[in-house]
Every structure is written in structure tokens, then in C-alpha cells.
Design an enzyme around this catalytic site. Structure first.
Site, PDB file in Angstrom:
ATOM      1  CD  GLU A  64     -10.059   5.301  49.212  1.00  0.00           C
ATOM      2  OE1 GLU A  64      -9.816   5.329  47.990  1.00  0.00           O
ATOM      3  OE2 GLU A  64     -10.530   6.282  49.816  1.00  0.00           O
ATOM      4  CD1 TRP A  69     -14.213   6.504  48.049  1.00  0.00           C
ATOM      5  CD2 TRP A  69     -15.049   7.370  46.163  1.00  0.00           C
ATOM      6  NE1 TRP A  69     -14.649   7.780  48.320  1.00  0.00           N
ATOM      7  CE2 TRP A  69     -15.166   8.348  47.189  1.00  0.00           C
ATOM      8  CE3 TRP A  69     -15.511   7.696  44.879  1.00  0.00           C
ATOM      9  CZ2 TRP A  69     -15.710   9.611  46.980  1.00  0.00           C
ATOM     10  CZ3 TRP A  69     -16.058   8.958  44.667  1.00  0.00           C
ATOM     11  CH2 TRP A  69     -16.155   9.893  45.702  1.00  0.00           C
ATOM     12  CD1 TRP A 102     -11.567  21.108  27.797  1.00  0.00           C
ATOM     13  CD2 TRP A 102     -10.411  21.563  29.649  1.00  0.00           C
ATOM     14  NE1 TRP A 102     -12.217  20.516  28.847  1.00  0.00           N
ATOM     15  CE2 TRP A 102     -11.536  20.779  29.998  1.00  0.00           C
ATOM     16  CE3 TRP A 102      -9.546  21.978  30.666  1.00  0.00           C
ATOM     17  CZ2 TRP A 102     -11.808  20.386  31.308  1.00  0.00           C
ATOM     18  CZ3 TRP A 102      -9.818  21.596  31.964  1.00  0.00           C
ATOM     19  CH2 TRP A 102     -10.936  20.803  32.286  1.00  0.00           C
ATOM     20  CG  ASN A 149      -5.639   7.712  45.515  1.00  0.00           C
ATOM     21  OD1 ASN A 149      -5.938   7.612  44.329  1.00  0.00           O
ATOM     22  ND2 ASN A 149      -6.478   8.184  46.418  1.00  0.00           N
ATOM     23  CD1 TRP A 200     -11.988  16.666  31.519  1.00  0.00           C
ATOM     24  CD2 TRP A 200     -11.721  14.451  31.414  1.00  0.00           C
ATOM     25  NE1 TRP A 200     -13.108  16.145  30.899  1.00  0.00           N
ATOM     26  CE2 TRP A 200     -12.975  14.789  30.828  1.00  0.00           C
ATOM     27  CE3 TRP A 200     -11.341  13.111  31.452  1.00  0.00           C
ATOM     28  CZ2 TRP A 200     -13.843  13.830  30.288  1.00  0.00           C
ATOM     29  CZ3 TRP A 200     -12.205  12.153  30.919  1.00  0.00           C
ATOM     30  CH2 TRP A 200     -13.438  12.510  30.342  1.00  0.00           C
ATOM     31  CD1 TRP A 206      -7.077  10.532  35.214  1.00  0.00           C
ATOM     32  CD2 TRP A 206      -6.694  12.723  34.954  1.00  0.00           C
ATOM     33  NE1 TRP A 206      -5.709  10.723  35.215  1.00  0.00           N
ATOM     34  CE2 TRP A 206      -5.449  12.051  35.054  1.00  0.00           C
ATOM     35  CE3 TRP A 206      -6.707  14.104  34.792  1.00  0.00           C
ATOM     36  CZ2 TRP A 206      -4.241  12.726  34.997  1.00  0.00           C
ATOM     37  CZ3 TRP A 206      -5.494  14.781  34.725  1.00  0.00           C
ATOM     38  CH2 TRP A 206      -4.277  14.093  34.833  1.00  0.00           C
TER      39      TRP A 206
END
Length: 481
Positions: free
Chosen positions: A278, A281, A310, A345, A363, A386
Site C-alpha cells: 500500500e 501504491w 457521463w 478504503n 468521476w 477515482w
């Protein structure tokens, strides 16, 4: 005289720029208040409050070393060069030291400050600090930035095997200067002070960050891999706000995790390996920010997805923002965000997929809303998350992967404990019905809980059709990258 310009590095220990400045001679610290810039960047009031509370404690720690903390205002970052030059001239500063920050606006600001100071004969030094590896040094064989996390991680592992980034010692006490520290403001106009309840969830200061890191790596890290997806369990480190503000460093986190795992990051305790993953990331998304600056400019990482159809659905967006979608796991997660400045998360992914796939809302609406409420708001991580969920990003979920909120709820909150905590109006339902009260029908439903704003299966089909339509319009060969 040396000047350390503090930004998102509000700590004494393992602070590269601070240590470098203090090693060169008497040092003064400065923090610039930039409320207009913060508003443009959608920084949350609870995050600004967290910065100020941490700054107050850091000021005391610096004072114990005779390093005064000055507070100046550069309402917008355009004003930073002039403000810093003025301060340097007043104090006879020879060099300014900063820890590198990433993002288009941050890089431009630092380049402008550097140019202005150097023009006046003042040195400007920037240091790698909030990352383990300097962006541009972890590259593919063709010298480009990685777009796939697993490949990026592999190179990081190779680098870590060769040498671990060392921790930097805190500076020693210096001779007392003839400069007094400025008081740190308690609040900033335009940013409401959060509730005492929220503040109490996030105590300020390095001691608290270190306490959280130690208690996590001493015991909880062993269960991290198995418990991190269950929002009712205390399975995560709760360090993200401290990392975002730089109250603790990724190097400190990495060293603590390795210490708990006999120095291993690829084997040993699966919990420690997963947590280090993590951290990587987090690193990956910051490298993406530098390598692909369009993501700093509200652009999709995959440009072809900019053509997605969208929906403009203000009422549905408002229902999502206000936790009244009629889907308990979504609403409970959104209430957690609104009341605590933080969201688990796993649930960040669930609510993001619901907004971008089931509601087919852009988004960027979700990214902005999160930044305006998260105490751990971080451009790279928030944007990366996102874009991952909406299938517009690097190494993102394939477009046909759409989480079903009901099955996610049943799997990760099977007893309904998380839902009942945040939605007390559903506390009377049994653990089966609590995930989907609408199934009970009007007669037995919950009077003050709304019906779902969308049909999950038809909305899923709508999302798949929109993405398939996009695929069919792409030239042969896929990405126009």
C-alpha cells in the site's frame, strides 16, 4: 542564516530539508498560509484545521531547538516568490531549503521561487522526502514512467534490496537567534473549524503519529491482510492523514513495517507485505502525477475515456453526497466521510464505482467532493483511486468490473455492524435485511429511510453500454496513447 520552508512536511524527525538546513548553520522555519490556493485545490476545512494544529505542536518542538517558526501569508502561490524574497532579505538568508512536492501547480510554484531567489543571489535547495524514490528514477526499459503497478513494484523491490532509504536524524539544538516565533492561527477565513468530535479522532503531532505507527506495527499489522477490507474492524493503520500532512514519513513507515517483519518486504508476514504494498501504491500514484501531468489538470489518464457519455444528474449526485441513496452501505460510508473526514478504503472503491458506474456520473465530481471533505486528501492518491474505480486511469479496473454494493455489503459487513453504527435508523433490522431494506416492501420497510435511487441491474447495463460504445469508437489498436 538558513531558511526551511515547511509545506506538507510538518515534523522534526526524518525531515530531509530541515536536517540539511540545520547542518549548514543557524536556521529559521517559515510556513506560508495560502487560503485562496487551498480553496482552488478543494482542500477540506478539516484538513486545513489539521495542518494548523500540527503546525502549533511543531512550532513548540522547533522552539525547543531554538528554531523559530515564522508564519507569512501568500494568499495565492503566485505571491510565494515575492513573500519569500522579502523574508530572506529581512533576515539575511543565504539559502532556502524545501522538500520536493509533486503536481503541476506545486512544481511551477517551486520553479518560480527558485528563479526569484537565485536572481537575488540566494541559494534554493530541494530534497527528496515524501517519496522513497525520486520520480523519473523508476522507469521502464524504454525510459518511460510505468503505467502498471505490478511492474513498478517489481523495480521498487529490486531497488530496496540494493539499498533502503535511510532515516534522517532530527537537528540538534542551535544557539538562540534574535528572532521570535509567530503565533500559529487557530483558524483561517473560508475554512470552517470542524467539530471537536472530529478533531478528537485525529489528534495532532508527531508523538500521536508515532504512537499509531508503533501500535499498528507491533500487533495489528499481522492481521492487516485479513481484516483491512472489513469497515467495522480496526484493520487499518489510520495513518493516512499524518502521511498526507507529512507528520510522519513513508521512510519511517517502511522501516517500522520491516522491523516487524525481520527486514522482509516480499516474504514473511503477509500483513506486513500487504501494507508495504500500500505504501508503494501511494508512491506509484505520485510518480504518475509527475510522469503524466494531465492527471493534475482534471484530465483522464486514458484520454480516450474523455469521450464517455457521463450523465448530468444533479439530484442523484446530491443524494450520493448527502448519504440518501437508499443503499445502506453507500449511505453509511458517506456519513462516515461527512462526520469523520475519513472513509474506509474498501468503501472508497465501493462508493466511487457506484457514482461512476451505477449513476454514470463523471468521476471528477466524486474526486472533488472527496477532496473537500477528506482530512487525508492527497491529489495523487485521491485522483488515482477515482480514476481506478471509474476505469479511466492507469492500471484501473476493467470497465466491466462493477462492484455490486449489496454483495460488497453482505461480504464485508455481514453482521451489518458498520451500517447500523452510521445509520441508526436501520438498527432494528436483522443482519440479512439491513443490507437492502427496500426488499421488505413499503409495509415493513423503514419509514425514515429512502428507497434506492437507482436499479442496480439496469444501471449496470447502462454503464456497460456506455463503455462498450466508447470501445467501438476507438481506432484499431485501442489506446490513443
Amino acid at each position: 542564516m538558513q531558511l526551511i520552508w515547511l509545506r506538507c512536511d510538518l515534523r522534526l524527525h526524518d525531515n530531509t530539508a530541515l536536517a540539511a538546513a540545520a547542518a549548514r548553520g543557524p536556521t529559521v522555519a517559515v510556513y506560508l498560509l495560502s487560503p485562496q490556493q487551498w480553496q482552488e485545490h478543494d482542500d477540506a476545512p478539516c484538513k486545513v484545521d489539521f495542518w494548523l494544529r500540527n503546525l502549533t505542536i511543531l512550532s513548540q518542538s522547533l522552539a525547543a531547538l531554538n528554531i523559530p517558526l515564522l508564519v507569512r501569508t501568500a494568499t495565492h502561490w503566485d505571491q510565494a516568490p515575492a513573500q519569500l524574497l522579502k523574508l530572506c532579505k529581512e533576515l539575511g538568508i543565504q539559502a532556502v531549503h524545501v522538500n520536493e512536492e509533486y503536481g503541476v501547480h506545486e512544481s511551477r510554484r517551486d520553479a518560480a521561487v527558485s528563479q526569484t531567489l537565485k536572481g537575488a543571489g540566494i541559494e534554493f535547495h530541494s530534497y527528496l522526502d515524501q517519496l522513497l524514490f525520486k520520480p523519473g528514477t523508476v522507469l521502464t526499459k524504454t525510459e518511460t514512467y510505468f503505467q502498471v503497478f505490478s511492474q513498478f513494484r517489481k523495480v521498487c523491490y529490486e531497488r530496496l534490496h540494493r539499498s533502503l532509504p535511510a532515516l534522517v536524524k532530527a537537528p540538534g539544538k542551535q544557539a538562540a537567534p534574535h528572532i521570535s516565533s509567530d503565533p500559529v492561527p487557530v483558524s483561517i477565513n473560508g475554512f470552517a473549524t470542524p467539530s471537536q468530535t472530529l478533531q478528537a479522532l485525529w489528534p495532532a503531532g508527531e508523538d500521536e503519529a508515532r504512537r499509531r505507527l508503533d501500535s499498528f506495527t507491533d500487533a495489528q499489522i499481522d492481521y492487516y491482510q485479513s481484516e483491512r477490507d472489513f469497515p467495522a474492524k480496526p484493520g487499518t493503520s489510520q495513518l493516512s492523514a499524518y502521511l498526507a500532512a507529512g507528520v510522519i514519513s513513508p521512510r519511517q513507515c517502511l522501516h517500522a513495517a520491516l522491523h516487524s517483519n525481520q527486514g522482509e518486504f516480499e516474504s514473511g508476514k503477509v500483513g506486513a507485505v500487504t501494507w508495504i504494498n500500500e505504501l508503494l501504491w501511494r508512491e506509484f500514484y505520485k510518480h504518475i502525477l509527475v510522469g503524466y501531468p494531465r492527471v493534475s489538470r482534471h484530465r483522464a489518464f486514458r484520454p480516450e475515456t474523455e469521450a464517455l457519455a457521463w450523465r448530468d444528474a444533479p439530484a442523484e449526485l446530491a443524494a450520493w453526497q448527502e448519504a440518501r441513496t437508499g443503499l445502506p452501505i453507500i449511505d453509511a460510508a458517506m456519513r462516515q466521510l461527512l462526520e469523520t473526514g475519513w472513509m474506509h478504503n474498501r468503501l472508497r472503491m465501493v462508493v466511487a464505482m457506484f457514482l461512476t458506474k451505477n449513476l454514470l456520473i463523471d468521476w471528477r465530481e466524486g474526486e472533488r467532493f472527496f477532496m473537500r471533505h477528506l482530512i487525508d486528501g492527497d491529489l495523487a492518491a485521491n485522483n488515482g483511486g477515482w480514476q481506478w474505480s471509474s476505469s479511466t486511469g492507469t492500471d484501473s479496473a476493467p470497465y466491466f468490473r462493477i462492484f455490486n454494493p449489496l454483495s460488497q455489503s453482505e461480504k464485508f459487513d455481514s453482521e451489518g455492524l458498520f451500517i447500523k453504527h452510521w445509520l441508526p435508523e436501520l438498527a432494528g433490522l436483522n443482519k440479512k435485511d439491513v443490507h437492502n431494506p427496500a426488499k421488505l416492501g413499503g409495509l415493513f420497510g423503514v419509514a425514515d429511510y429512502p428507497a434506492p435511487i437507482v436499479n442496480l441491474s439496469t444501471s449496470r447495463e447502462r454503464a456497460l453500454a456506455a463503455f462498450k460504445n466508447l470501445q467501438s469508437r476507438l481506432p484499431a489498436g485501442g489506446h490513443d496513447e
